[in-house]
Design an enzyme around this catalytic site. Structure first.
Site, mmCIF file in Angstrom:
data_model
loop_
_atom_site.group_PDB
_atom_site.id
_atom_site.type_symbol
_atom_site.label_atom_id
_atom_site.label_comp_id
_atom_site.label_asym_id
_atom_site.label_seq_id
_atom_site.Cartn_x
_atom_site.Cartn_y
_atom_site.Cartn_z
ATOM 1 C CB THR A 154 -19.968 -70.549 -141.987
ATOM 2 O OG1 THR A 154 -21.032 -70.401 -141.048
ATOM 3 C CG2 THR A 154 -20.420 -70.074 -143.354
ATOM 4 C CB THR A 202 -24.903 -66.449 -140.866
ATOM 5 O OG1 THR A 202 -23.975 -67.241 -140.116
ATOM 6 C CG2 THR A 202 -24.314 -65.069 -140.982
ATOM 7 C CD GLU A 241 -20.074 -69.011 -133.843
ATOM 8 O OE1 GLU A 241 -19.920 -68.977 -135.081
ATOM 9 O OE2 GLU A 241 -20.113 -67.982 -133.139
ATOM 10 C CE LYS A 272 -24.209 -71.375 -141.998
ATOM 11 N NZ LYS A 272 -23.734 -70.101 -141.338
ATOM 12 C CB SER A 305 -7.510 -64.988 -138.627
ATOM 13 O OG SER A 305 -8.032 -65.944 -137.742
#
Length: 408
Positions: free
Chosen positions: A162, A199, A280, A188, A408
């Site tokens: 993702t 996740t 991230e 992942k 978004s």
């Protein structure tokens, strides 16, 4: 969904050349679950005789696929098995619609592959709270089944991403009674990482045979040393899942073999580290080692308090050797600690010694060390023999940018 284009600076140079696992075949497809122009569904079909073990999130809001997988573990391995994973939609917090989606997918996989529905395991990852368009997945099952290949595991790793910036894989081989068995794993995970078993999804395959109950015990124990010792942002996903499949196709029984357990540990730890390195916005990989605690459990509590502290993580991002923030994190953890027995190192630099700044400490030396990509923080609580090591990353503006724009 945020458009992630820049690969993590901590990423491996390349995806490893994973072993083909006899008895396991893979396929991927672009189903348009959420993404456009990329694969987003992977299917693995496993030969009869495959034993399956699994470890899952303990979140109170577990997703429908997680609950379904948990219910299916421990079944007889006499027939084939299958694992299907979609990215882009977590099928979580979707109530009866989520259950219906799991049923529709597992029934369709069973029909397409000839696998009993009770041996079909599914995972979903992505946005929470939106109904999974499972018809898009079901429509691609014949194409998936017809393109299965032993060599498509790298493609499978890419299809389950993702916000990941790179596909994650790890491998190992071990010799048992003169015969070689192989292990290959993919994962992942990038954000919402603080497993409680982000996740995070992990799939590990071996051609060794392994008793299901004992494999379950082994995988759960190794998860506590690997995936339960990492954190990116202290948030535990609704969808964390680790499935391990032992196909037995090598005809070598690894049950109880110590060398196999060590090799599996290495694969799982490698994957866990890669998840952190793809945190991230991450620019630094951080190891937190705690010694001298009253127990191993308390050491882990202290280590995770440090690893999860936004103040510690932002100091590391800013390359600031602010050891006071480490003191703060230990103090708030809830595990026993004594200010006057506490010692702290950044790398091999003794910063604080038994409750006071070290007389030999030079701030410039620590500041230079903080510019490195790999950083180790060691804390001696000074109260006992307990120890633990966990891994995390820094917290940067990139984390905010990715998650502010996620849907978004």
């Amino acid at each position: 969904m945020a458009n992630i284009t820049k690969t993590s600076p901590l990423a491996p140079v390349s995806f490893p050349d994973l072993h083909a696992i006899k008895g396991a075949r893979f396929a991927t497809v672009e189903a348009g679950v959420r993404y456009a122009g990329r694969t987003d569904v992977m299917l693995a079909v496993l030969d009869p005789g495959t034993t399956i073990a699994g470890v899952f999130t303990r979140s109170s809001t577990r997703a429908a696929p997680v609950l379904d997988c948990q219910a299916k573990l421990g079944g007889a391995p006499d027939q084939s098995a299958a694992i299907l994973v979609n990215s882009g939609n977590a099928n979580a917090f979707t109530g009866k619609h989520g259950v219906a989606s799991v049923q529709a997918i597992t029934q369709a996989v069973a029909h397409a592959t000839g696998t009993p529905e009770g041996r079909v395991f599914t995972s979903s990852t992505g946005v929470i709270g939106e109904a999974l368009p499972h018809d898009r997945v079901v429509a691609k099952l014949d194409a998936l089944n017809s393109s299965l290949s032993e060599t498509a595991i790298e493609a499978a790793a890419q299809a389950i991403m993702t916000t990941d910036t790179f596909a994650k894989g790890a491998k190992a081989s071990v010799t048992i009674d003169g015969e070689t068995v192989n292990i290959a794993g993919i994962a992942k995970g990038s954000g919402m990482i603080a497993p409680d078993m982000a996740t995070m999804l992990v799939y590990v395959f071996t051609d060794a045979a392994y008793d299901q109950g004992k494999l379950q015990t082994l995988v759960a124990g190794l998860s506590d040393k690997t995936f339960n010792c990492i954190t990116v942002d202290s948030d535990t996903s609704t969808s964390d899942s680790l499935l391990m499949a032992a196909t037995g196709a090598s005809r070598v029984d690894a049950t109880g073999n110590g060398d196999f357990a060590e090799a599996l540990h290495a694969v799982m730890q490698d994957l866990a580290h890669q998840v952190v390195k793809d945190g991230e916005g991450a620019t630094k990989f951080v190891e937190i080692a705690v010694t001298g605690a009253t127990s191993d459990k308390d050491a882990h509590t202290h280590a995770m308090a440090i690893a999860n502290s936004p103040l510690v993580k932002t100091a590391i991002a800013g390359e600031d050797p602010n050891w006071g923030r480490v003191v703060m994190a230990v103090g708030k953890s809830g595990a026993p600690a004594d200010r006057d027995t506490l010692s702290i190192w950044f790398g091999d630099i003794l910063v604080a010694d038994k409750g006071w700044v070290s007389p030999d400490y030079v701030e410039a030396d620590a500041a230079a060390l903080m510019k490195e990509q790999d950083i180790k923080v060691t804390v001696d609580i000074g109260m006992g023999d307990g120890s633990a090591t966990v891994w995390t990353c820094d917290l940067t503006h990139g984390y905010i940018e990715i998650n502010a724009d996620y849907r978004s």
